[in-house]
Design an enzyme around this catalytic site. Structure first.
Site, mmCIF file in Angstrom:
data_model
loop_
_atom_site.group_PDB
_atom_site.id
_atom_site.type_symbol
_atom_site.label_atom_id
_atom_site.label_comp_id
_atom_site.label_asym_id
_atom_site.label_seq_id
_atom_site.Cartn_x
_atom_site.Cartn_y
_atom_site.Cartn_z
ATOM 1 N N TRP A 144 29.396 -12.752 3.889
ATOM 2 C CA TRP A 144 29.976 -12.133 5.091
ATOM 3 C C TRP A 144 28.875 -11.674 6.042
ATOM 4 C CZ3 TRP A 144 35.410 -10.335 5.638
ATOM 5 C CH2 TRP A 144 36.244 -10.890 4.653
ATOM 6 N N ASP A 146 29.028 -9.397 8.686
ATOM 7 C CA ASP A 146 29.895 -8.402 9.312
ATOM 8 C C ASP A 146 29.124 -7.484 10.260
ATOM 9 O OD1 ASP A 146 28.505 -7.334 7.150
ATOM 10 O OD2 ASP A 146 30.064 -5.870 6.695
ATOM 11 N N TYR A 179 32.430 -12.446 11.181
ATOM 12 C CA TYR A 179 33.316 -11.272 11.162
ATOM 13 C C TYR A 179 32.667 -10.112 11.917
ATOM 14 C CZ TYR A 179 36.631 -7.915 9.000
ATOM 15 O OH TYR A 179 37.604 -6.975 8.770
ATOM 16 N N ARG A 184 37.109 -4.734 16.167
ATOM 17 C CA ARG A 184 37.560 -5.459 14.982
ATOM 18 C C ARG A 184 38.630 -4.666 14.220
ATOM 19 N NH1 ARG A 184 32.733 -6.525 11.024
ATOM 20 N NH2 ARG A 184 33.412 -4.554 10.109
ATOM 21 N N SER A 191 38.120 -1.435 8.331
ATOM 22 C CA SER A 191 37.029 -2.360 8.625
ATOM 23 C C SER A 191 36.665 -2.386 10.101
ATOM 24 C CB SER A 191 37.390 -3.768 8.136
ATOM 25 O OG SER A 191 37.279 -3.830 6.741
ATOM 26 N N ASP A 231 41.825 -11.872 9.915
ATOM 27 C CA ASP A 231 42.879 -10.986 10.450
ATOM 28 C C ASP A 231 43.083 -11.042 11.958
ATOM 29 O OD1 ASP A 231 43.188 -10.138 7.864
ATOM 30 O OD2 ASP A 231 42.600 -8.065 8.226
ATOM 31 N N LYS A 403 36.414 -13.126 -0.465
ATOM 32 C CA LYS A 403 36.079 -11.711 -0.663
ATOM 33 C C LYS A 403 35.160 -11.593 -1.886
ATOM 34 C CE LYS A 403 36.408 -7.189 -0.376
ATOM 35 N NZ LYS A 403 36.081 -6.377 0.837
ATOM 36 N N ASP A 409 37.661 -2.710 -0.283
ATOM 37 C CA ASP A 409 38.411 -3.024 0.948
ATOM 38 C C ASP A 409 38.438 -1.842 1.909
ATOM 39 O OD1 ASP A 409 39.313 -5.626 0.103
ATOM 40 O OD2 ASP A 409 40.663 -4.586 -1.269
HETATM 41 C C1 BGC Z 1 34.407 -5.259 5.105
HETATM 42 C C2 BGC Z 1 33.102 -5.970 5.351
HETATM 43 C C3 BGC Z 1 32.672 -6.694 4.099
HETATM 44 C C4 BGC Z 1 33.781 -7.605 3.623
HETATM 45 C C5 BGC Z 1 33.457 -8.267 2.320
HETATM 46 C C6 BGC Z 1 35.430 -6.244 4.611
HETATM 47 O O1 BGC Z 1 36.586 -5.569 4.257
HETATM 48 O O2 BGC Z 1 34.848 -4.658 6.290
HETATM 49 O O3 BGC Z 1 32.139 -5.015 5.696
HETATM 50 O O4 BGC Z 1 31.519 -7.442 4.336
HETATM 51 O O5 BGC Z 1 34.966 -6.874 3.444
HETATM 52 O O6 BGC Z 1 33.383 -7.343 1.283
#
Ligand code: BGC
Length: 456
Positions: A144, A146, A179, A184, A191, A231, A403, A409
């Site tokens: 990810w 993020d 992401y 967001r 998140s 999402d 994931k 989460d």
């Molecule tokens: C989080 C991210 C994370 C991803 C994978 C998401 O729910 O907001 O920060 O990288 O999950 O764990």
């Protein structure tokens, strides 16, 4: 990550009892189907594939097979960036995708970051559980991105993958999640990201995408597969009544269009996130969802690199449920395969021959949620089917783990800025740390409840 659904609104629309006649857009046939085979008046039972016949409105029944090639519509001109946006233009690569399933003939690059989380976790365990836990590091899991600050790691991973390829002769895929949209997670809190629309969000996002594209362009020998913005588009289908989502609609579309165009130009295979069966799989949501995804596909340039859609990301649904979980009552599309089989023909009718990837990382144990919309660290979850291209369905390119199992989460700390009430529900494992951070006890349960079991 929020897995939101407009369940209550939809419950009013669906019959409580199974009907002898199927409603418009409902399933009416296909391998294994035991429900109604006749359609409500004004609709016709139309075979979409061997697994799925569907009641289409008479006006929508195609006179011939749905198109299987991409439309020739020209991409719209890119929306002008805001004044502070970077000035570099689309990478000029004209990479041509190999036809067919992008996973075929490739092995996965294993995330060193996830491997380090997993080995630290296994070090806290003993016996065969510790051995099983350690071997999770060998199961391919998406990486990810993020935060923009993490993007430099992508170059490191691509260089590493390139070197591995050279030494082994085995071609590799680096699987990533894009992401970082401004504003967001508009329908939830857990998140919320680093960029805001108010504060230069679009330009910041374009810079984030430019950095990813530049890294990919440096390693044309390594294949990159990306899941685009979990999402976000699903929120635009069902959650425009949430002020943050309606305020973000234009920016989300502009930013995702930018991502699709720039990443297609450097040859990244992309799957736009499409929620899951309990969200966009409700019959009333399928058609607006298909419309939006087809619109984004065209906006992205109808590139063959926009391979299709990802479902069930960070969620818990089965690909094929042995029996419907009682919480899915009222939705004929009670698992991911039913959802995909229902959505794909609608996308095809709009000129988007989408293929799918389906997340099963945490789907090993079913019937553990109180509501289908519960998404935060659901208690009792186990690792599910491991990544494979042996999916049993020609619409599905691969079963994937997106994931990273063991990353939270969302936090259950009610005073945290990103507290979301879903993380305080009785079926959410608590106490839980911030989204994306390690949750040891949760990981240990994923290992012990894994189905199929994790090899030691
Ligand atoms: C989080 C991210 C994370 C991803 C994978 C998401 O729910 O907001 O920060 O990288 O999950 O764990």
């Amino acid at each position: 990550m929020a897995k939101f659904q407009s369940l209550l609104a939809l419950l009013a629309l669906v019959p409580v009892l199974v009907r002898a006649q199927q409603t418009v857009w409902g399933q009416c046939g296909g391998i294994g189907w035991t429900g109604a085979t006749t359609c409500a008046s004004g609709s016709v039972c139309t075979e979409q594939n061997a697994y799925y016949s569907q009641c289409l409105p008479s006006s929508a029944v195609p006179s011939s097979a749905p198109p299987t090639t991409a439309p020739t519509t020209a991409p719209p001109t890119k929306t002008s960036p805001t004044t502070t946006s970077p000035t570099n233009s689309a990478p000029s690569s004209t990479a041509t995708p190999a036809p067919g399933n992008p996973f075929t003939g490739f092995e996965w690059y294993l995330s060193p970051y996830y491997a380090s989380e997993v080995s630290a976790a296994a070090a806290q365990m003993t016996g065969s559980a510790a051995q099983q836990a350690a071997s999770v590091a060998n199961i391919p899991t998406f990486i990810w991105f993020d935060q923009v600050a993490k993007v430099p790691q992508l170059s490191t991973y691509l260089a590493d993958a390139s070197a591995q390829q050279t030494s082994t002769g085995q071609k590799l895929i680096v699987p990533i999640v894009v992401y970082d949209l401004p504003d967001r997670d508009c329908a939830a809190a857990a998140s919320n990201g680093e960029f805001t629309i108010q504060d230069n969000g679009q330009a910041n996002y374009e810079n984030y995408i430019d950095q990813i594209a530049a890294a990919v362009a440096q390693y044309p020998d390594v294949r990159v597969v990306a899941i685009i913005e979990p999402d976000s588009l699903a929120n635009l289908v069902t959650n425009l009544s949430v002020a943050e989502c309606s305020a973000a609609e234009t920016t989300y579309k502009t930013c995702i269009t930018y991502a699709l165009q720039q990443l297609a130009a450097v040859g990244v295979y992309m799957y736009m996130d499409a929620g899951h069966a309990g969200w966009l799989g409700w019959p009333a949501n399928l058609s607006p969802a298909a419309e939006l995804f087809a619109q984004m596909y065209v906006a992205g340039g109808s590139s063959p690199f926009i391979r299709g859609l990802a479902t069930n990301v960070a969620n818990y649904n089965a690909l094929v449920a042995a029996t419907p979980d009682p919480i899915t009552q009222g939705n004929p599309n009670y698992d991911e395969q039913l959802y995909i089989n229902a959505l794909a023909p609608m996308l095809q009718q709009q000129g988007f021959s989408a293929q799918f990837v389906v997340e099963q990382a945490r789907s090993g144990v079913q019937n553990i949620r109180q509501q289908w919309g519960d998404w935060c660290n659901v208690k009792g979850a186990g690792f599910g089917t491991q990544p494979t291209t042996n999916t049993g369905n020609s619409l599905i390119d691969a079963i994937v783990w997106v994931k990273p199992g063991g990353e939270s989460d969302g936090t259950s700390n009610t005073s945290a800025a990103r507290y979301d009430y879903h993380c305080g529900l009785s079926d959410a494992d608590q106490p839980s740390p911030e989204a994306g951070t390690w949750f040891q006890e949760y990981f240990q349960t994923l290992v012990s409840q894994a189905n199929p079991p994790i090899p030691a």
